[in-house]
Design a protein around this motif. Sequence first.
Motif, PDB file in Angstrom:
ATOM      1  N   SER A 187      27.304 -36.781  12.605  1.00  0.00           N
ATOM      2  CA  SER A 187      27.331 -35.580  11.752  1.00  0.00           C
ATOM      3  C   SER A 187      28.068 -34.399  12.370  1.00  0.00           C
ATOM      4  O   SER A 187      28.511 -33.488  11.652  1.00  0.00           O
ATOM      5  CB  SER A 187      25.906 -35.154  11.394  1.00  0.00           C
ATOM      6  OG  SER A 187      25.178 -34.804  12.565  1.00  0.00           O
ATOM      7  N   ASN A 229      34.168 -35.016  12.361  1.00  0.00           N
ATOM      8  CA  ASN A 229      34.794 -35.574  11.165  1.00  0.00           C
ATOM      9  C   ASN A 229      35.567 -36.855  11.452  1.00  0.00           C
ATOM     10  O   ASN A 229      35.609 -37.762  10.631  1.00  0.00           O
ATOM     11  CB  ASN A 229      35.747 -34.541  10.540  1.00  0.00           C
ATOM     12  CG  ASN A 229      35.012 -33.327  10.014  1.00  0.00           C
ATOM     13  OD1 ASN A 229      33.952 -33.458   9.415  1.00  0.00           O
ATOM     14  ND2 ASN A 229      35.570 -32.149  10.251  1.00  0.00           N
ATOM     15  N   LYS A 230      36.197 -36.908  12.633  1.00  0.00           N
ATOM     16  CA  LYS A 230      37.034 -38.047  12.999  1.00  0.00           C
ATOM     17  C   LYS A 230      36.509 -38.716  14.269  1.00  0.00           C
ATOM     18  O   LYS A 230      35.930 -38.067  15.142  1.00  0.00           O
ATOM     19  CB  LYS A 230      38.483 -37.597  13.242  1.00  0.00           C
ATOM     20  CG  LYS A 230      39.149 -36.906  12.068  1.00  0.00           C
ATOM     21  CD  LYS A 230      39.507 -37.900  10.977  1.00  0.00           C
ATOM     22  CE  LYS A 230      40.303 -37.218   9.872  1.00  0.00           C
ATOM     23  NZ  LYS A 230      40.656 -38.166   8.794  1.00  0.00           N
ATOM     24  N   ASP A 232      37.831 -42.055   9.989  1.00  0.00           N
ATOM     25  CA  ASP A 232      37.062 -41.117   9.169  1.00  0.00           C
ATOM     26  C   ASP A 232      35.568 -41.462   9.267  1.00  0.00           C
ATOM     27  O   ASP A 232      35.112 -42.485   8.752  1.00  0.00           O
ATOM     28  CB  ASP A 232      37.523 -41.207   7.715  1.00  0.00           C
ATOM     29  CG  ASP A 232      36.947 -40.090   6.846  1.00  0.00           C
ATOM     30  OD1 ASP A 232      35.780 -39.714   7.067  1.00  0.00           O
ATOM     31  OD2 ASP A 232      37.661 -39.612   5.946  1.00  0.00           O
ATOM     32  N   LYS A 260      33.007 -40.099   7.878  1.00  0.00           N
ATOM     33  CA  LYS A 260      32.268 -40.088   6.612  1.00  0.00           C
ATOM     34  C   LYS A 260      32.337 -41.454   5.947  1.00  0.00           C
ATOM     35  O   LYS A 260      31.355 -41.931   5.362  1.00  0.00           O
ATOM     36  CB  LYS A 260      32.835 -39.006   5.690  1.00  0.00           C
ATOM     37  CG  LYS A 260      32.505 -37.594   6.146  1.00  0.00           C
ATOM     38  CD  LYS A 260      33.031 -36.558   5.159  1.00  0.00           C
ATOM     39  CE  LYS A 260      32.675 -35.141   5.630  1.00  0.00           C
ATOM     40  NZ  LYS A 260      33.213 -34.107   4.697  1.00  0.00           N
ATOM     41  N   CYS A 292      32.692 -44.204   7.631  1.00  0.00           N
ATOM     42  CA  CYS A 292      31.847 -45.047   8.497  1.00  0.00           C
ATOM     43  C   CYS A 292      30.393 -44.970   8.047  1.00  0.00           C
ATOM     44  O   CYS A 292      29.702 -45.994   7.936  1.00  0.00           O
ATOM     45  CB  CYS A 292      31.967 -44.617   9.953  1.00  0.00           C
ATOM     46  SG  CYS A 292      33.588 -44.908  10.681  1.00  0.00           S
ATOM     47  N   GLU A 293      29.921 -43.752   7.788  1.00  0.00           N
ATOM     48  CA  GLU A 293      28.534 -43.584   7.342  1.00  0.00           C
ATOM     49  C   GLU A 293      28.318 -44.217   5.967  1.00  0.00           C
ATOM     50  O   GLU A 293      27.267 -44.792   5.694  1.00  0.00           O
ATOM     51  CB  GLU A 293      28.169 -42.102   7.307  1.00  0.00           C
ATOM     52  CG  GLU A 293      27.981 -41.498   8.688  1.00  0.00           C
ATOM     53  CD  GLU A 293      27.300 -40.140   8.649  1.00  0.00           C
ATOM     54  OE1 GLU A 293      26.257 -39.986   9.308  1.00  0.00           O
ATOM     55  OE2 GLU A 293      27.830 -39.257   7.954  1.00  0.00           O
ATOM     56  N   GLU A 294      29.326 -44.126   5.115  1.00  0.00           N
ATOM     57  CA  GLU A 294      29.227 -44.708   3.771  1.00  0.00           C
ATOM     58  C   GLU A 294      29.120 -46.230   3.849  1.00  0.00           C
ATOM     59  O   GLU A 294      28.328 -46.845   3.134  1.00  0.00           O
ATOM     60  CB  GLU A 294      30.473 -44.310   2.961  1.00  0.00           C
ATOM     61  CG  GLU A 294      30.524 -44.901   1.563  1.00  0.00           C
ATOM     62  CD  GLU A 294      31.848 -44.605   0.882  1.00  0.00           C
ATOM     63  OE1 GLU A 294      32.239 -45.387  -0.006  1.00  0.00           O
ATOM     64  OE2 GLU A 294      32.498 -43.600   1.234  1.00  0.00           O
TER      65      GLU A 294
END
Length: 573
Positions: free
Chosen positions: A211, A214-215, A267, A269, A271-273
């Motif tokens: 969190s 970003n990268k 990215d 985000k 990865c989390e998705e």
Amino acid sequence: MNKELLNEWKQIAKQINKYDKKYAHGIPLISDISYDALKQRLEDIENIIGKQKNSPLNKIGEVEEETVPHENQMLSLDHGYESESISKFYKKIHNAIKSEPEMVLEHKIDGIAVSIRYKNNKLNYVLTRGDGFEGIDITKQSEYISGIPKTLSLDNFEVRGEVFMTFKDFEKTNGFKSPRNATAGIIRNKEMSFIASHNLQFIAHSFTNFSKFNKYIDMIHFLRNEGFKTSDYFISQDENKSIQIFKSINRDEISYPIDGMVLKINDLKICEELGNHRTAPRYAFAVKFAPKSSSTFIENIDMQIGKFGTITPVAEVKPIEIDGVEIKKVSIHNMLELKNKNYNIGDEIILARAGDVIPYILEKVSHKMEGINHKEGKEDKKNKDTINSDNISNLPEYCPCCETKLIWDSVTMKCTNGWKCKKQSLLRIEHFVSRKAMNISGLGSKNIEKLFEHQIIQKPNDIFKIIDLVLNNDGMIKKLLGTKVATNTYESIKANQNIALNKFIYALCIPNVGYGTAKTIADHCKTFDEFIKTFSDKEVEIKGLGPVIIESIKSFITEEMWIFDAYQNIQIN
């Protein structure tokens, strides 16, 4: 449920668990490709008979010592071989997010995965990956591993990476087969001076809290600024560029061992998705190099006998050198593989070394090369440890040691003659006195065989006779072992008669009971009498022990009465 498939599943699961335990100690027993094939077969079977409780497919690794839970599960990586697997990974990602994201490629270091926890901005603990849920605490050892800062600017943070050894530092070690094997052995040592004398290093490659960034490369730059070492990385905008980068890597030019490259979506985000599946993240993938290989010929196939009669075929090959290492023998793993692949003396084969350590047969090129000097042998099989045949496709019918008719047991053949088979007896006695068991010095394989041939030792409990023989100044024992060795063995037996319950249970050499299982039993039972009583009951419930292990122990304590005599000669501490 298909009983035949279930039995095959049990046999393969047992093999994988065995390989996992050794790998956790830095001692791989089979090649990565052979291991992957076993896991794929297990998955194929589970697709038919359903998911199985305690399946190796649900595990990430294996631990056998005191462990500490990870605050966040430590996953492994899905992997494939060569550039073809990169295309498959990209296809999976595209199917999931309908785009081709920017990737970061890094070296896949062949070391020991660890997790480093920081609390109140200070180093809190360092754990090995273990089984992903619990790892071995190496916080004290980490003081002698370079590249681990004592403080961090962010609080409550967990950094992941690899402990490793360079090739140059590995050359200074003794008794290890590879840099990874050396790293595993050194890092688990309890002598801090021993660890300090070797140059172990740590490279960070990720942490658990996405969190704040970003990268992925932002994360790497943060780690570098905090004092961590990280590997070089490459940024790729598409599949073709990733394949190009992978093909450009020459591992022989890198100072530390790598066995491939790791692709990660930049990215965080995304990865989390994508998240994780049961043992690995969906946003990262390891691409392994093809193993180094060379062709040779099978000159002989030996049938080696295990402690419980399992027959393992081992090919003796015309000696070749792969990457500076001479190879003379290679395991064929089991009899079913020997049968299905139809390996014969005289066959031309391609040998490879997995992880630059384990030799294995990559493929068979041709059948029965003329001009090979075949070793003769089915005559006079008695008391030999190997079977030699000009045409091994005709699988052996009888044990090469005791000539008992062999039986098929899932993927292998077995001699069921037990203690009446000399080779099995010798191996079980060797196990009883081994370092992790009774730890009796002076009783190597040659001395055990001498004492066995002269009827002094026939079963493990007989080793305690040596005490009386030495005290009574017995001439035979001194003649067989030599006065000094006999005395040292006597002193070693006396010194180790006081033993922990888990070591004694392990020393008994119960089928399916390794060191870790013996500890689980000892933690539950506390005393030997309670151990016997527990497994004499009709119903046995111990967390971590399945029905196969429980039945194996029950049969053992019913049939092996010598264990009670052995128990009378030791003191459980």
